[in-house]
Design a protein around this motif. Structure first.
Motif, mmCIF file in Angstrom:
data_model
loop_
_atom_site.group_PDB
_atom_site.id
_atom_site.type_symbol
_atom_site.label_atom_id
_atom_site.label_comp_id
_atom_site.label_asym_id
_atom_site.label_seq_id
_atom_site.Cartn_x
_atom_site.Cartn_y
_atom_site.Cartn_z
ATOM 1 N N GLN A 58 134.247 35.916 -9.092
ATOM 2 C CA GLN A 58 135.371 35.578 -8.213
ATOM 3 C C GLN A 58 135.637 36.680 -7.185
ATOM 4 O O GLN A 58 136.651 36.635 -6.490
ATOM 5 N N LYS A 59 134.724 37.638 -7.074
ATOM 6 C CA LYS A 59 134.977 38.841 -6.280
ATOM 7 C C LYS A 59 135.390 38.541 -4.848
ATOM 8 O O LYS A 59 136.366 39.108 -4.338
ATOM 9 N N GLU A 60 134.677 37.653 -4.185
ATOM 10 C CA GLU A 60 134.973 37.381 -2.768
ATOM 11 C C GLU A 60 136.375 36.827 -2.584
ATOM 12 O O GLU A 60 137.079 37.188 -1.639
ATOM 13 N N ALA A 195 141.145 52.180 -2.191
ATOM 14 C CA ALA A 195 140.348 51.480 -1.175
ATOM 15 C C ALA A 195 141.216 50.532 -0.353
ATOM 16 O O ALA A 195 141.063 50.444 0.874
ATOM 17 N N ARG A 196 142.138 49.834 -1.014
ATOM 18 C CA ARG A 196 143.037 48.930 -0.280
ATOM 19 C C ARG A 196 143.963 49.719 0.637
ATOM 20 O O ARG A 196 144.205 49.315 1.782
ATOM 21 N N ARG A 197 144.483 50.863 0.139
ATOM 22 C CA ARG A 197 145.389 51.667 0.972
ATOM 23 C C ARG A 197 144.664 52.250 2.176
ATOM 24 O O ARG A 197 145.261 52.448 3.241
ATOM 25 N N LEU A 198 143.356 52.487 2.017
ATOM 26 C CA LEU A 198 142.545 52.987 3.143
ATOM 27 C C LEU A 198 142.042 51.864 4.043
ATOM 28 O O LEU A 198 141.360 52.128 5.035
ATOM 29 N N SER A 199 142.359 50.629 3.674
ATOM 30 C CA SER A 199 141.923 49.444 4.448
ATOM 31 C C SER A 199 140.405 49.385 4.607
ATOM 32 O O SER A 199 139.884 49.077 5.683
ATOM 33 N N LEU A 200 139.691 49.664 3.530
ATOM 34 C CA LEU A 200 138.235 49.707 3.614
ATOM 35 C C LEU A 200 137.611 48.336 3.854
ATOM 36 O O LEU A 200 136.442 48.250 4.251
ATOM 37 N N THR A 208 132.209 43.521 2.233
ATOM 38 C CA THR A 208 131.756 42.673 1.128
ATOM 39 C C THR A 208 131.780 43.401 -0.221
ATOM 40 O O THR A 208 131.362 42.833 -1.228
ATOM 41 N N LEU A 209 132.258 44.636 -0.223
ATOM 42 C CA LEU A 209 132.202 45.449 -1.439
ATOM 43 C C LEU A 209 133.544 45.489 -2.160
ATOM 44 O O LEU A 209 134.605 45.366 -1.541
ATOM 45 N N SER A 210 133.492 45.671 -3.460
ATOM 46 C CA SER A 210 134.724 45.939 -4.206
ATOM 47 C C SER A 210 135.233 47.318 -3.812
ATOM 48 O O SER A 210 134.515 48.112 -3.193
ATOM 49 N N GLY A 211 136.481 47.623 -4.202
ATOM 50 C CA GLY A 211 137.056 48.911 -3.827
ATOM 51 C C GLY A 211 136.252 50.083 -4.361
ATOM 52 O O GLY A 211 135.966 51.048 -3.638
ATOM 53 N N ILE A 215 134.317 52.969 -2.106
ATOM 54 C CA ILE A 215 134.580 54.405 -2.260
ATOM 55 C C ILE A 215 133.275 55.152 -2.502
ATOM 56 O O ILE A 215 132.998 56.198 -1.884
ATOM 57 N N GLU A 216 132.441 54.634 -3.390
ATOM 58 C CA GLU A 216 131.172 55.298 -3.703
ATOM 59 C C GLU A 216 130.265 55.364 -2.482
ATOM 60 O O GLU A 216 129.629 56.393 -2.224
ATOM 61 N N LEU A 217 130.201 54.285 -1.712
ATOM 62 C CA LEU A 217 129.334 54.256 -0.528
ATOM 63 C C LEU A 217 129.783 55.276 0.512
ATOM 64 O O LEU A 217 128.979 56.078 1.010
#
Length: 406
Positions: A58-60, A195-200, A208-211, A215-217
């Protein structure tokens, strides 16, 4: 369990198979997973061979909404569980009649998600008259590595995910000593919220990535030393975790940088890679230090074998390669072997539930007749909690240089 019911269960477990079928030589388990936002199913034989599996992520959907909404997750599980289970059966070439048991996650997790899997499973086992094996989600994560490596009990396990963080000694399939657990939120949840607070989601490499993946990328191109976050619980000599204080530090820094750059919340900062790198590094340090203390406590109390002691790292956050490297430094310094399942088995899936079912089936442990009512448990500790004993031991950590390569 009554004697009559026990005899009935023994008859069910004998699993008579059609001659020449794929199932003729081995008992088969169907595993079903719906504890959070993945609908998974797998069919496995008792040797650990995966005969068929299916997974609906359900990630997307949850990325678009900015987080997991329990009612949405519940509805998506309802819409997909029958298809996912049927796909696993079809790919395995196994019919429900050939199954020996059904194993399903019933704790811990999101209540609405757990309820979908449990309701479907109980209907399925009653329709096909199959034994039911209720599974503890974290037990399944802890034992997955035994499907892949010849690992005997006991061993130390660090489970880190979006909903959980704990250190435990696995002494048997249903026998765990809990050394430490998160006091607030889990590391995966922290990484997702940062990640959400940084608006990634607005970053061209991350939409297309999870938070945690984002962050890792970005951290790979960041300077982890530019921002110095305090490692949580530095003065608390136990193996528990805390991440909300770290997240507050990061949020304050983000607000400061937004003011300096003259941008509003929701705008990508120029230093986003450096914040990602510092965040990931501090999470890794916290996990590594608590694990180091757990290793020392286990050695002091003879909880691990002297020959080839092992640390298992599992759960969704265990897919992070930087965190794996941090834990490898600890295991190399303390003489342990580090084992991690492949990334596809670190995240939630039906395979790990089926394997846990196989382990239970081998021992005849925790197997129920199909007519027994089972309740799901959104919160459920793993094993016997001895975290107070760990704290009382007040183990001071010797200095280890955690020079983690990017």
């Amino acid at each position: 369990m009554s004697q009559c019911r026990a005899r009935s269960l023994q008859r069910l477990l004998r699993c008579k198979h059609a001659s020449g079928s794929k199932a003729s030589c081995s008992r088969l388990v169907l595993g079903i997973e719906t504890s959070c936002d993945d609908t998974g199913a797998a069919v496995m034989d008792e040797t650990g061979t995966i005969l068929g599996e299916s997974l609906h992520s359900q990630k997307e959907v949850h990325l678009r909404s900015g987080g997991i909404i329990p009612t949405v997750a519940q509805q998506l599980h309802r819409e997909n569980i029958e298809r996912v289970v049927q796909e696993a059966l079809d790919r395995s070439g196994v019919t429900p009649a050939e199954l020996c048991a059904v194993a399903t996650t019933v704790k811990p997790g999101l209540a609405l998600s757990l309820g979908v899997g449990l309701q479907f499973s109980q209907r399925f086992v009653r329709e096909h008259n199959k034994p039911f094996i209720p599974i503890h989600h974290m037990e399944a994560h802890a034992l997955t590595v035994r499907m892949l490596h010849p690992l005997t009990f006991p061993f130390l396990v660090l489970l880190v995910s979006g909903g959980h963080s704990l250190l435990a000694v696995a002494r048997g399939v249903r026998d765990f000593l809990l050394l430490g657990h998160t006091l607030d939120e889990a590391p995966g949840d922290t990484l997702d919220k940062v990640a959400r607070r940084l608006s990634l989601r607005k970053h061209p490499q991350c939409f297309t990535l999870s938070g945690g993946q984002a962050i890792e990328l970005l951290a790979k191109d960041g300077d982890r030393k530019r921002f110095g976050f305090r490692t949580p619980m530095g003065q608390t000599p136990d193996c528990c975790f805390s991440f909300t204080g770290l997240r507050n530090q990061i949020t304050m820094l983000i607000k400061k940088k937004e003011a300096e750059e003259g941008v509003e919340e929701g705008t990508l900062l120029s230093c986003v890679n450096d914040i990602a790198a510092a965040t990931q590094h501090t999470v890794a340090l916290h996990l590594a230090k608590r694990t180091h203390r757990a290793v020392l406590f286990c050695k002091a109390n003879d909880l691990l074998p002297s020959d080839n002691p092992t640390l298992v790292l599992s759960g969704g956050v265990a897919s992070n390669h930087y965190i794996r490297k941090a834990l490898m430094i600890i295991t190399e310094a303390t003489g342990l072997r580090l084992l991690c399942p492949p990334a596809k088995f670190c995240t939630d899936n039906g395979v790990m539930i089926a394997w846990n079912g196989v382990e239970r089936l081998r021992e005849g442990n925790g197997i129920l007749p199909p007519d027994v009512d089972v309740s799901y448990e959104p919160k459920a500790p793993l094993g016997v909690d001895i975290s107070a004993e760990v704290r009382a031991a007040a183990i001071r950590l010797p200095s280890i240089q955690l020079k983690i390569p990017n």
